[in-house]
Motif scaffolding. Structure first.
Motif, PDB file in Angstrom:
ATOM      1  N   ASP A 249       0.893  -1.344   0.355  1.00  0.00           N
ATOM      2  CA  ASP A 249       0.041  -0.121  -0.580  1.00  0.00           C
ATOM      3  C   ASP A 249       0.853   1.123  -0.236  1.00  0.00           C
ATOM      4  O   ASP A 249       2.183   1.368   0.152  1.00  0.00           O
ATOM      5  N   GLN A 250       0.526   2.593  -0.516  1.00  0.00           N
ATOM      6  CA  GLN A 250       0.684   3.509  -0.576  1.00  0.00           C
ATOM      7  C   GLN A 250       1.510   3.999   1.204  1.00  0.00           C
ATOM      8  O   GLN A 250       2.376   4.814   0.978  1.00  0.00           O
ATOM      9  N   THR A 269      -0.136  -0.420  -4.968  1.00  0.00           N
ATOM     10  CA  THR A 269      -0.851   0.045  -5.080  1.00  0.00           C
ATOM     11  C   THR A 269      -1.953   0.897  -4.421  1.00  0.00           C
ATOM     12  O   THR A 269      -1.797   0.054  -3.205  1.00  0.00           O
ATOM     13  N   GLY A 270      -1.209   1.873  -4.839  1.00  0.00           N
ATOM     14  CA  GLY A 270      -1.799   3.286  -3.588  1.00  0.00           C
ATOM     15  C   GLY A 270      -3.663   3.257  -4.045  1.00  0.00           C
ATOM     16  O   GLY A 270      -3.957   2.637  -4.677  1.00  0.00           O
ATOM     17  N   LYS A 271      -3.849   3.432  -2.420  1.00  0.00           N
ATOM     18  CA  LYS A 271      -5.606   3.723  -2.801  1.00  0.00           C
ATOM     19  C   LYS A 271      -5.807   4.512  -2.278  1.00  0.00           C
ATOM     20  O   LYS A 271      -6.206   4.767  -0.174  1.00  0.00           O
ATOM     21  N   SER A 277      -5.976   5.472  -7.745  1.00  0.00           N
ATOM     22  CA  SER A 277      -6.434   4.307  -6.549  1.00  0.00           C
ATOM     23  C   SER A 277      -6.126   3.147  -8.035  1.00  0.00           C
ATOM     24  O   SER A 277      -7.184   2.997  -9.170  1.00  0.00           O
ATOM     25  N   TRP A 278      -4.961   2.243  -6.907  1.00  0.00           N
ATOM     26  CA  TRP A 278      -5.780   0.986  -8.014  1.00  0.00           C
ATOM     27  C   TRP A 278      -7.070   0.067  -7.228  1.00  0.00           C
ATOM     28  O   TRP A 278      -7.470   0.371  -6.203  1.00  0.00           O
ATOM     29  N   LYS A 279      -7.966  -0.419  -7.989  1.00  0.00           N
ATOM     30  CA  LYS A 279      -9.018  -1.028  -7.524  1.00  0.00           C
ATOM     31  C   LYS A 279      -8.587  -1.935  -7.013  1.00  0.00           C
ATOM     32  O   LYS A 279      -7.457  -3.078  -7.669  1.00  0.00           O
ATOM     33  N   ASN A 284      -5.846  -8.227  -6.392  1.00  0.00           N
ATOM     34  CA  ASN A 284      -6.114  -9.179  -6.038  1.00  0.00           C
ATOM     35  C   ASN A 284      -6.270 -10.134  -7.148  1.00  0.00           C
ATOM     36  O   ASN A 284      -5.290 -10.876  -7.032  1.00  0.00           O
ATOM     37  N   ALA A 285      -6.126  -9.453  -8.830  1.00  0.00           N
ATOM     38  CA  ALA A 285      -5.865 -10.452 -10.120  1.00  0.00           C
ATOM     39  C   ALA A 285      -4.217 -10.678  -9.828  1.00  0.00           C
ATOM     40  O   ALA A 285      -3.317 -11.175 -10.517  1.00  0.00           O
TER      41      ALA A 285
END
Length: 465
Positions: A249-250, A269-271, A277-279, A284-285
């Protein structure tokens, strides 16, 4: 980092030392362990320097160094134990773009020589930027004690075997092979039967590795803690070092990411709230893709993954894809924030419950049991509450909360740039409008900094009146 550590190839390369007295002897002892062509200049050589010259280990010129003596050398040492002479010869070196070291003069040197642990070909260099030589010596002692004396023999045998081991695919399978050799089978074989036994062991290990299926991939859903790398759990530290892929994470701090292997694939994979943001489906993928390729994947989340970490969605995705996973808890930011202000989250006679809340969820600002939270003595840690502070304060006041209830905001809890703000519930919205908090922040309801905690840099609410 002021000095960047490098290893210079000195095999048959010219190294010049100006000075042939005791000051130069320590550097020469170190240089004589290399394959360098060493040239020493000094008008009054001490006996040990003369002995090295007589034995053909160095080339000695019994006069002061001049301009034409330094050309085509790789390194140059000024070791005259005379500041004026060292400055003179160092100027000669710099005049021909020569990397120059002046012994015991850090500021005027272009490179420094670290403390060294030698298990040739394994070499450990230790530097403190000249700040604490005694510390470097202590670390050197500890490293020497931890590395067996025969490590160099194993490394040389392993080095010769590398072309054969290249038959193994790059990545985890090859790393596992070398780990078994260096840390288990190799030392035992050397003790049992010397070099011949080590060579036989390498051949057996390689046959086993070539005929064994690669281990399947796995995902560790892991907490990075609040940001201080020393608050990372030992298990998390070990897994991070072994990971093939780190998906983080960011909010995970840079010092923690530095603990990953240099060869690891590291993906942020920042949210970010209210931003790009990344979905979650893409995260998951990505985990499934790398684990399906046999990689050891660390999904690294700030704090504790079981608290507001969308953990269930990732577990469900991995389970549906048949990917095994483990959960590695971390220290949550609420604990670090409370510790930073010298408070406990629960206290006998004050609060028998403690709530962990989020300021907003997938539906917007999160709703809670405001009446229970508004009661005197209630304490709570509010995550993701910066933008929701006016909403939170309004709901609490509407349900009877005292506007004087203490509020503490801790930004970047446990990190070097930690920032603490102390205010009241009534003043919270205006305070949050006036300050810029770029890092992750925890809002502690009902807790003020402990008065005796001298280290706290608290900004009182009147500053923002």
């Amino acid at each position: 980092m002021r000095h960047f550590p490098v290893f210079v190839d000195l095999s048959n390369k010219r190294v010049v030392v100006s000075g042939a007295g005791e000051c130069a002897v320590a550097k020469l002892r170190l240089l004589l362990r290399t394959e360098a062509d060493i040239h020493v200049f000094g008008a009054d050589p001490v006996d040990v320097v003369r002995d090295w010259a007589d034995a053909g280990k160095i080339t000695l010129t019994s006069r002061a160094l001049q301009n034409d003596n330094i050309t085509e050398s790789v390194l140059f040492y000024a070791a005259n134990d005379d500041a004026a002479e060292d400055a003179r010869v160092a100027a000669i070196g710099r005049g021909v773009s020569q990397l120059t070291n002046i012994v015991d003069n850090l500021d005027d040197s272009q490179f420094i020589t670290p403390a060294i642990v030698d298990r040739d070909p394994v070499t450990v260099a230790i530097g403190t930027e000249g700040a604490a030589p005694v510390l470097a010596r202590k670390i050197k002692q500890q490293v020497e004690e931890s590395l067996p004396a025969n490590l160099g023999i194993l490394a040389r045998i392993g080095q010769a075997f590398r072309p054969a081991a290249d038959a193994l695919p790059m990545g985890r399978k090859r790393r596992d092979f070398w780990s078994r050799f260096y840390f288990n089978a190799g030392p035992r074989a050397l003790d049992r039967g010397g070099k011949i036994a080590v060579q036989e062991t390498l051949n057996h290990l390689l046959d086993d590795a070539l005929n064994t299926r690669a281990a399947s991939g796995r995902v560790h859903l892991m907490g990075a803690g609040p940001g201080d790398p020393e608050l990372l759990t030992l298990k998390a530290r070990n897994l991070l070092h072994e990971a093939d892929v780190v998906i983080h994470d960011q909010l995970v701090s840079a010092p923690i990411l530095e603990l990953a292997r240099r060869e690891a694939i590291v993906v942020e994979t920042g949210k970010r709230g209210f931003g790009k943001s990344w979905k979650q489906d893409d995260i998951n993928a990505l985990m499934i893709k790398h684990a399906a390729q046999g990689h050891h994947v660390v999904r690294l989340k700030s704090g504790d993954p079981v608290i507001f970490g969308r953990l269930d969605e990732e577990m469900d995705a991995l389970s549906n894809a048949g990917i095994p996973f483990d959960i590695i808890p971390g220290i949550t930011s609420a604990s670090a924030a409370a510790a930073s202000i010298g408070q406990s989250l629960t206290k006998r006679g004050r609060n028998s419950t403690f709530r962990i809340l989020t300021g907003h969820d997938v539906d917007g600002f999160a709703d809670h049991d405001w009446r229970a939270l508004a009661k005197s003595g209630s304490t709570a840690a509010i995550y993701m509450g910066k933008r929701a502070s006016r909403f939170l304060a309004g709901r609490l006041l509407m349900h009877g909360a005292d506007s004087a209830i203490p509020i503490t905001i801790v930004e970047n809890a446990s990190r070097a740039d930690q920032h603490i703000l102390s205010t009241s519930l009534g003043a919270l919205p205006d305070l949050m409008d006036q300050v810029a908090l770029d890092g992750p922040a925890i809002i502690l309801l009902g807790l003020a900094p402990r008065a005796a905690l001298d280290a706290i840099d608290t900004l009182e609410e009147q500053e923002f009146a």
